[in-house]
Design a protein around this motif. Sequence first.
Motif, PDB file in Angstrom:
ATOM      1  N   ILE A   4     -14.041   2.929   0.135  1.00 48.03           N
ATOM      2  CA  ILE A   4     -13.082   3.913   0.632  1.00 48.03           C
ATOM      3  C   ILE A   4     -13.646   4.552   1.901  1.00 48.03           C
ATOM      4  O   ILE A   4     -14.782   5.028   1.904  1.00 48.03           O
ATOM      5  N   ASP A  14      -3.239   4.501  -1.934  1.00 47.96           N
ATOM      6  CA  ASP A  14      -4.253   3.810  -1.131  1.00 47.96           C
ATOM      7  C   ASP A  14      -4.691   4.612   0.089  1.00 47.96           C
ATOM      8  O   ASP A  14      -5.779   4.386   0.617  1.00 47.96           O
ATOM      9  N   GLY A  44      -9.376   2.104  -0.321  1.00 51.15           N
ATOM     10  CA  GLY A  44      -8.424   2.980   0.357  1.00 51.15           C
ATOM     11  C   GLY A  44      -9.043   3.778   1.492  1.00 51.15           C
ATOM     12  O   GLY A  44     -10.168   3.522   1.936  1.00 51.15           O
ATOM     13  N   THR A  74      -6.640   3.912   8.891  1.00 51.39           N
ATOM     14  CA  THR A  74      -6.249   3.627   7.508  1.00 51.39           C
ATOM     15  C   THR A  74      -5.813   2.175   7.313  1.00 51.39           C
ATOM     16  O   THR A  74      -5.478   1.791   6.194  1.00 51.39           O
ATOM     17  N   LEU A  79      -7.603   7.661  -5.574  1.00 53.15           N
ATOM     18  CA  LEU A  79      -7.463   6.536  -4.651  1.00 53.15           C
ATOM     19  C   LEU A  79      -7.920   5.227  -5.281  1.00 53.15           C
ATOM     20  O   LEU A  79      -8.953   5.171  -5.957  1.00 53.15           O
ATOM     21  N   ARG A  80      -7.134   4.189  -5.015  1.00 53.19           N
ATOM     22  CA  ARG A  80      -7.583   2.858  -5.409  1.00 53.19           C
ATOM     23  C   ARG A  80      -8.743   2.433  -4.518  1.00 53.19           C
ATOM     24  O   ARG A  80      -8.831   2.831  -3.355  1.00 53.19           O
ATOM     25  N   ARG A  95       0.832  -1.182   0.000  1.00 53.92           N
ATOM     26  CA  ARG A  95       0.000   0.000   0.000  1.00 53.92           C
ATOM     27  C   ARG A  95       0.880   1.250   0.000  1.00 53.92           C
ATOM     28  O   ARG A  95       2.016   1.219   0.477  1.00 53.92           O
TER      29      ARG A  95
END
Length: 244
Positions: free
Chosen positions: A175, A84, A132, A225, A128-129, A5
């Motif tokens: 996300i 991420d 994330g 996170t 963002l992937r 990440r």
Amino acid sequence: MTEQRAAVVTGGSRGIGRAIAQELASRGVAVVVGYQGAADAAAEVVGTIAAAGGRAVAAQADVADETAVAAMFDTAERSFGGVDIVVNSAGRMALSPIAELDLADFDAQHRTNVRGAFVVAREAARRLRDGGSVVNLSSSVVGLQFPAYGAYAASKGAVEAMTLVLARELRGRRITVNVVAPGPTATDLFLRGKDDDTIGRLAQQPPLERLGTPEDIARVVAFLTGPEGHWVNGQVVRANGGII
């Protein structure tokens, strides 16, 4: 093999942002250390992370400049393959009674704290992937209403509002978007201009009877996170030792 990440941490050269960058790196996250003017300090953070076996690069960006922020995300994608985690820790604080505040200071503070947070959040939403996390830094003064913090608290109230809206706008992408709102924390930004009596009084206000540390805040951000915190979404976490 699980892909590493990667995180973008603004304000990553000092204070809470520095602690966040180092904490994420210690948990195996590759980090872009965002900074505005402290190039030497950012390089030191990168070096510290590398010396501990982590991966990091520094990227200069004024968070209120959308072109610079886009370039910072480009650096993350070029260096680590994607993004991420985004933590917006960049901030500015000008303290004054409302009646006496210079509006130039007001504008500069809001340019960084409000426009900057919005620009970073907008780029995060685009880049963002899936799966994330975004964390914006606010402040417990939004609820504590300390005198002289009017403009600063107003800017952080705006950060909280936009963050909670973004959490709902990113439905379907897995996300998480949260706010961490530190209380009195022993950073240069917080301690500047305060005498020992003021610092001591503030340290005694939380039931835990001390100032927070940057590492206290960094561990909360790392939880939010990481996989353990992924069910927490659209929340304001007041990390302040119980001060009310």
